[in-house]
Design an enzyme around this catalytic site. Structure first.
Site, PDB file in Angstrom:
ATOM      1  N   GLU A  23      81.983  35.150  46.316  1.00  0.00           N
ATOM      2  CA  GLU A  23      82.459  34.075  47.201  1.00  0.00           C
ATOM      3  C   GLU A  23      82.953  32.860  46.415  1.00  0.00           C
ATOM      4  O   GLU A  23      83.952  32.228  46.792  1.00  0.00           O
ATOM      5  CB  GLU A  23      81.330  33.663  48.157  1.00  0.00           C
ATOM      6  CG  GLU A  23      81.679  32.550  49.117  1.00  0.00           C
ATOM      7  CD  GLU A  23      82.813  32.922  50.071  1.00  0.00           C
ATOM      8  OE1 GLU A  23      82.609  33.801  50.912  1.00  0.00           O
ATOM      9  OE2 GLU A  23      83.917  32.334  49.962  1.00  0.00           O
ATOM     10  N   ARG A  31      74.527  30.456  25.204  1.00  0.00           N
ATOM     11  CA  ARG A  31      74.940  30.730  23.826  1.00  0.00           C
ATOM     12  C   ARG A  31      74.188  29.815  22.857  1.00  0.00           C
ATOM     13  O   ARG A  31      73.675  30.246  21.848  1.00  0.00           O
ATOM     14  CB  ARG A  31      76.455  30.500  23.733  1.00  0.00           C
ATOM     15  CG  ARG A  31      77.090  30.951  22.449  1.00  0.00           C
ATOM     16  CD  ARG A  31      78.598  31.006  22.555  1.00  0.00           C
ATOM     17  NE  ARG A  31      79.109  30.136  23.606  1.00  0.00           N
ATOM     18  CZ  ARG A  31      80.266  30.322  24.204  1.00  0.00           C
ATOM     19  NH1 ARG A  31      81.027  31.338  23.877  1.00  0.00           N
ATOM     20  NH2 ARG A  31      80.689  29.475  25.125  1.00  0.00           N
ATOM     21  N   VAL A  69      77.943  25.669  36.427  1.00  0.00           N
ATOM     22  CA  VAL A  69      77.541  26.366  37.649  1.00  0.00           C
ATOM     23  C   VAL A  69      76.174  27.045  37.463  1.00  0.00           C
ATOM     24  O   VAL A  69      75.277  26.902  38.309  1.00  0.00           O
ATOM     25  CB  VAL A  69      78.612  27.397  38.089  1.00  0.00           C
ATOM     26  CG1 VAL A  69      78.227  28.016  39.433  1.00  0.00           C
ATOM     27  CG2 VAL A  69      79.993  26.763  38.180  1.00  0.00           C
ATOM     28  N   ASP A  84      94.406  30.322  36.236  1.00  0.00           N
ATOM     29  CA  ASP A  84      93.235  30.301  37.129  1.00  0.00           C
ATOM     30  C   ASP A  84      93.691  30.456  38.585  1.00  0.00           C
ATOM     31  O   ASP A  84      93.142  31.272  39.336  1.00  0.00           O
ATOM     32  CB  ASP A  84      92.481  28.974  36.938  1.00  0.00           C
ATOM     33  CG  ASP A  84      91.299  28.830  37.873  1.00  0.00           C
ATOM     34  OD1 ASP A  84      90.223  29.369  37.560  1.00  0.00           O
ATOM     35  OD2 ASP A  84      91.464  28.193  38.938  1.00  0.00           O
ATOM     36  N   GLY A  88      83.364  22.202  40.702  1.00  0.00           N
ATOM     37  CA  GLY A  88      82.199  21.340  40.464  1.00  0.00           C
ATOM     38  C   GLY A  88      80.911  22.133  40.616  1.00  0.00           C
ATOM     39  O   GLY A  88      80.848  23.099  41.382  1.00  0.00           O
ATOM     40  N   LYS A 125      93.111  33.606  41.395  1.00  0.00           N
ATOM     41  CA  LYS A 125      92.611  33.354  42.761  1.00  0.00           C
ATOM     42  C   LYS A 125      93.625  33.840  43.798  1.00  0.00           C
ATOM     43  O   LYS A 125      93.245  34.410  44.834  1.00  0.00           O
ATOM     44  CB  LYS A 125      92.339  31.865  42.943  1.00  0.00           C
ATOM     45  CG  LYS A 125      91.160  31.375  42.107  1.00  0.00           C
ATOM     46  CD  LYS A 125      91.126  29.863  42.069  1.00  0.00           C
ATOM     47  CE  LYS A 125      89.905  29.351  41.338  1.00  0.00           C
ATOM     48  NZ  LYS A 125      89.970  27.905  41.067  1.00  0.00           N
TER      49      LYS A 125
HETATM   50  P1  NAP Z   1      80.588  26.640  31.588  1.00  0.00           P
HETATM   51  O1  NAP Z   1      80.086  25.299  31.994  1.00  0.00           O
HETATM   52  O2  NAP Z   1      81.501  26.740  30.416  1.00  0.00           O
HETATM   53  O3  NAP Z   1      79.318  27.579  31.397  1.00  0.00           O
HETATM   54  C1  NAP Z   1      79.403  28.847  30.823  1.00  0.00           C
HETATM   55  C2  NAP Z   1      78.006  29.261  30.386  1.00  0.00           C
HETATM   56  O4  NAP Z   1      78.054  30.567  29.865  1.00  0.00           O
HETATM   57  C3  NAP Z   1      77.423  28.372  29.295  1.00  0.00           C
HETATM   58  O5  NAP Z   1      76.058  28.136  29.528  1.00  0.00           O
HETATM   59  C4  NAP Z   1      77.607  29.179  28.027  1.00  0.00           C
HETATM   60  O6  NAP Z   1      76.618  28.926  27.058  1.00  0.00           O
HETATM   61  C5  NAP Z   1      77.462  30.582  28.561  1.00  0.00           C
HETATM   62  N1  NAP Z   1      78.176  31.558  27.750  1.00  0.00           N
HETATM   63  C6  NAP Z   1      79.511  31.734  27.665  1.00  0.00           C
HETATM   64  N2  NAP Z   1      79.795  32.733  26.812  1.00  0.00           N
HETATM   65  C7  NAP Z   1      78.596  33.184  26.344  1.00  0.00           C
HETATM   66  C8  NAP Z   1      78.211  34.194  25.433  1.00  0.00           C
HETATM   67  N3  NAP Z   1      79.130  34.951  24.810  1.00  0.00           N
HETATM   68  N4  NAP Z   1      76.899  34.374  25.188  1.00  0.00           N
HETATM   69  C9  NAP Z   1      75.955  33.611  25.811  1.00  0.00           C
HETATM   70  N5  NAP Z   1      76.271  32.637  26.694  1.00  0.00           N
HETATM   71  C10 NAP Z   1      77.574  32.435  26.953  1.00  0.00           C
HETATM   72  O7  NAP Z   1      81.369  27.343  32.793  1.00  0.00           O
HETATM   73  P2  NAP Z   1      81.206  27.053  34.366  1.00  0.00           P
HETATM   74  O8  NAP Z   1      82.104  25.925  34.738  1.00  0.00           O
HETATM   75  O9  NAP Z   1      79.783  26.994  34.705  1.00  0.00           O
HETATM   76  O10 NAP Z   1      81.888  28.360  34.954  1.00  0.00           O
HETATM   77  C11 NAP Z   1      81.190  29.591  35.012  1.00  0.00           C
HETATM   78  C12 NAP Z   1      82.001  30.581  35.854  1.00  0.00           C
HETATM   79  O11 NAP Z   1      82.158  30.053  37.164  1.00  0.00           O
HETATM   80  C13 NAP Z   1      83.430  30.835  35.342  1.00  0.00           C
HETATM   81  O12 NAP Z   1      83.789  32.161  35.619  1.00  0.00           O
HETATM   82  C14 NAP Z   1      84.277  29.885  36.193  1.00  0.00           C
HETATM   83  O13 NAP Z   1      85.613  30.323  36.339  1.00  0.00           O
HETATM   84  C15 NAP Z   1      83.535  29.978  37.506  1.00  0.00           C
HETATM   85  N6  NAP Z   1      83.724  28.836  38.384  1.00  0.00           N
HETATM   86  C16 NAP Z   1      83.522  27.580  37.931  1.00  0.00           C
HETATM   87  C17 NAP Z   1      83.681  26.513  38.799  1.00  0.00           C
HETATM   88  C18 NAP Z   1      83.490  25.106  38.327  1.00  0.00           C
HETATM   89  O14 NAP Z   1      83.804  24.195  39.107  1.00  0.00           O
HETATM   90  N7  NAP Z   1      83.014  24.863  37.134  1.00  0.00           N
HETATM   91  C19 NAP Z   1      84.053  26.740  40.130  1.00  0.00           C
HETATM   92  C20 NAP Z   1      84.245  28.067  40.572  1.00  0.00           C
HETATM   93  C21 NAP Z   1      84.069  29.111  39.685  1.00  0.00           C
HETATM   94  P3  NAP Z   1      76.520  27.479  26.344  1.00  0.00           P
HETATM   95  O15 NAP Z   1      76.150  26.512  27.436  1.00  0.00           O
HETATM   96  O16 NAP Z   1      75.424  27.636  25.351  1.00  0.00           O
HETATM   97  O17 NAP Z   1      77.863  27.205  25.753  1.00  0.00           O
HETATM   98  N1  HSE Z   2      88.603  25.472  36.989  1.00  0.00           N
HETATM   99  C1  HSE Z   2      88.564  25.783  38.378  1.00  0.00           C
HETATM  100  C2  HSE Z   2      89.317  24.718  39.150  1.00  0.00           C
HETATM  101  C3  HSE Z   2      87.133  25.856  38.846  1.00  0.00           C
HETATM  102  O1  HSE Z   2      89.614  23.660  38.599  1.00  0.00           O
HETATM  103  O2  HSE Z   2      89.634  24.967  40.313  1.00  0.00           O
HETATM  104  C4  HSE Z   2      87.029  26.355  40.255  1.00  0.00           C
HETATM  105  O3  HSE Z   2      87.346  27.721  40.322  1.00  0.00           O
END
Ligand code: NAP
Ligand code: HSE
Length: 423
Positions: free
Chosen positions: A126, A44, A13, A198, A299, A202
């Site tokens: 949101e 990270r 994201v 999760d 996504g 929500k």
């Molecule tokens: P992700 O792909 O795992 O990305 C997390 C990012 O945070 C990575 O860039 C990671 O670094 C960085 N990070 C994590 N811990 C860290 C630390 N201690 N120090 C520095 N950097 C750190 O996760 P995501 O899917 O983007 O999700 C992010 C948030 O959005 C979460 O809260 C998730 O629940 C929410 N969300 C996600 C989605 C979805 O569809 N993916 C939908 C709705 C909400 P690295 O890249 O170097 O590992």
């Molecule tokens: N991991 C979550 C899902 C991302 O699959 O719905 C969206 O919040």
């Protein structure tokens, strides 16, 4: 005037948001009237390839929050710590915060909202529920005056993607989970998706906004999809159902009840046709009737779009120097005991195929006040598979009946007990 944006997390994201801020800079400015300037993105692992130019990356989280040119912090790391401390640190400096972190909001919402209010800035979320679907704003703004009675829906994209593929393509659970991770739907630790955590976070957020009562992630009864077997997907279809992981929040006379569990959903119910990583949520109220919110629930692109909407609102607020987005508030309320919640069950029993077994099982259900709606049996030599669908009864009575059934000599196994959602 420009608003400097710092992003914590440059993964699925965060990386997509950073790219959007750079690529769509002019479109955003002309459509919204705010000029957003990406300052830094904290990650990270500095060696990983990113969706945005490397010069924006840093591995120093605090430096992003503390940077004087960053007026707006977007938390997209996930998890409780260090996300929580960094959000508080940003709010304490009077910086607006946007997050998609449902785990954090469900765990610490009241404290974080209070902290934001005390510094006169917004904390917007949101994208925390429903990915790209506008859901938080309709609930907290458009429907603020309605006495909502129920929220019901599919709020986890990963599990819906898995169940859909297992159902329509007969695919293997582990193989589909791997694909959901590859596509960026799953959490960093997918246990939160498949275990129901999760969806529970929500559901807690939706219930808090719908009923004005703080529930918190821990107040949500949850079951995930890890125990779902292909046999039950198959048997369910024969009986006219498909299996979905549902979140249900109800405002009942006994209090607010919030739960997440797999459910047999009739094939002609609108939720049955919600497939892949899509989410769909029914919101019900006496005056407004039934509203259905549906769209991509996970996504990078859909989620970053929802985050960007929050960023634009928060930036407008900073530029106007006044409150634009209503603050989230909760009143007092009580939570219902889960044992009192009414449920209907699909039950698969492996039993001895002998005279009187069915009558004995029906008797046990009857003794516990649970009435049986339909029965289907398939014999195989000395053993039989028995499928029962009960009428509605309290969770307490249903579970007591199941415990008594388990102890019968003629019952080899209670192979599945899955709730049924009819309407
Ligand atoms: P992700 O792909 O795992 O990305 C997390 C990012 O945070 C990575 O860039 C990671 O670094 C960085 N990070 C994590 N811990 C860290 C630390 N201690 N120090 C520095 N950097 C750190 O996760 P995501 O899917 O983007 O999700 C992010 C948030 O959005 C979460 O809260 C998730 O629940 C929410 N969300 C996600 C989605 C979805 O569809 N993916 C939908 C709705 C909400 P690295 O890249 O170097 O590992
Ligand atoms: N991991 C979550 C899902 C991302 O699959 O719905 C969206 O919040």
């Amino acid at each position: 005037m420009r608003v400097g944006v710092g992003i914590l997390g440059g993964g699925t994201v965060g990386g997509t948001l950073a790219r959007k801020l750079l690529d769509d800079h002019e479109v955003i400015a002309s459509k919204s009237g705010v000029e957003l300037a990406l300052v830094k993105v904290a990650v990270r692992d500095m060696a990983k390839p990113r969706a945005f130019p490397a010069e924006y990356a840093t591995d120093d989280l605090e430096s992003v929050v503390d940077d004087p040119s960053v007026k707006l912090v977007v938390e997209l790391m996930g998890g409780l710590e260090p996300a929580r401390s960094l959000v508080l640190r940003a709010l304490a400096q009077g910086k607006a915060v946007v997050t998609a972190n449902k785990e954090l909001v469900a765990a610490d919402g009241p404290e974080l909202f209070q902290e934001a209010a005390s510094h006169g800035v917004s904390l917007l979320f949101e994208a925390a529920v429903g990915g790209g679907i506008p859901l938080i704003r309709p609930l907290s703004e458009s429907l603020a005056g309605e006495r909502l009675t129920r929220v019901l829906g599919i709020v986890n994209g990963t599990t819906n993607f898995i169940l859909s593929a297992m159902d329509s393509e007969g695919r293997d659970y582990a193989d589909v989970l791997e694909e959901a991770q590859r596509l960026g739907y799953a959490e960093a630790d997918p246990t939160a998706d498949v275990g129901g955590g999760d969806a529970a976070a929500k559901a807690a957020i939706l219930a808090a906004l719908a009923f004005g009562v703080w529930v918190g992630g821990d107040g949500v009864y949850r079951e995930g999809i890890t125990e779902i077997q292909t046999d039950d997907i198959e048997f369910g279809r024969r009986l006219g159902y498909c299996i979905k992981l549902l979140a249900v929040g109800e405002d009942t006379p006994a209090g607010v009840a919030v739960r997440v569990h797999p459910a047999m959903v009739p094939l002609d119910h609108p939720l049955a046709s919600v497939r892949g990583a899509h989410n769909a949520v029914f919101v019900e109220g006496p005056a407004v009737g039934d509203l259905l919110f549906m769209g991509p629930g996970a996504g990078g692109d859909p989620t970053a779009t929802a985050v960007l909407g929050d960023v634009i609102d928060a930036a407008r607020e900073l530029l106007a120097g006044t409150q634009v987005v209503p603050r989230i508030q909760f009143g007092a309320g009580r939570l219902a005991e889960f044992e009192q919640v009414l449920s209907q069950f699909y039950i698969r029993l492996e039993v001895a195929d002998a005279p009187g077994v069915l009558a004995q099982i029906a008797g046990v259900f009857g003794d516990h006040g649970v009435s049986i709606r339909s029965v289907w049996q398939e014999g195989r030599g000395g053993a039989a598979t028995l499928l029962l669908v009960t009428h509605e009864a309290t969770e307490g009575d249903q579970q007591a009946a199941l415990d008594a059934i388990r102890s019968l000599d003629t019952v080899r196994q209670v192979a599945a007990a899955i709730r049924v959602i009819g309407s």
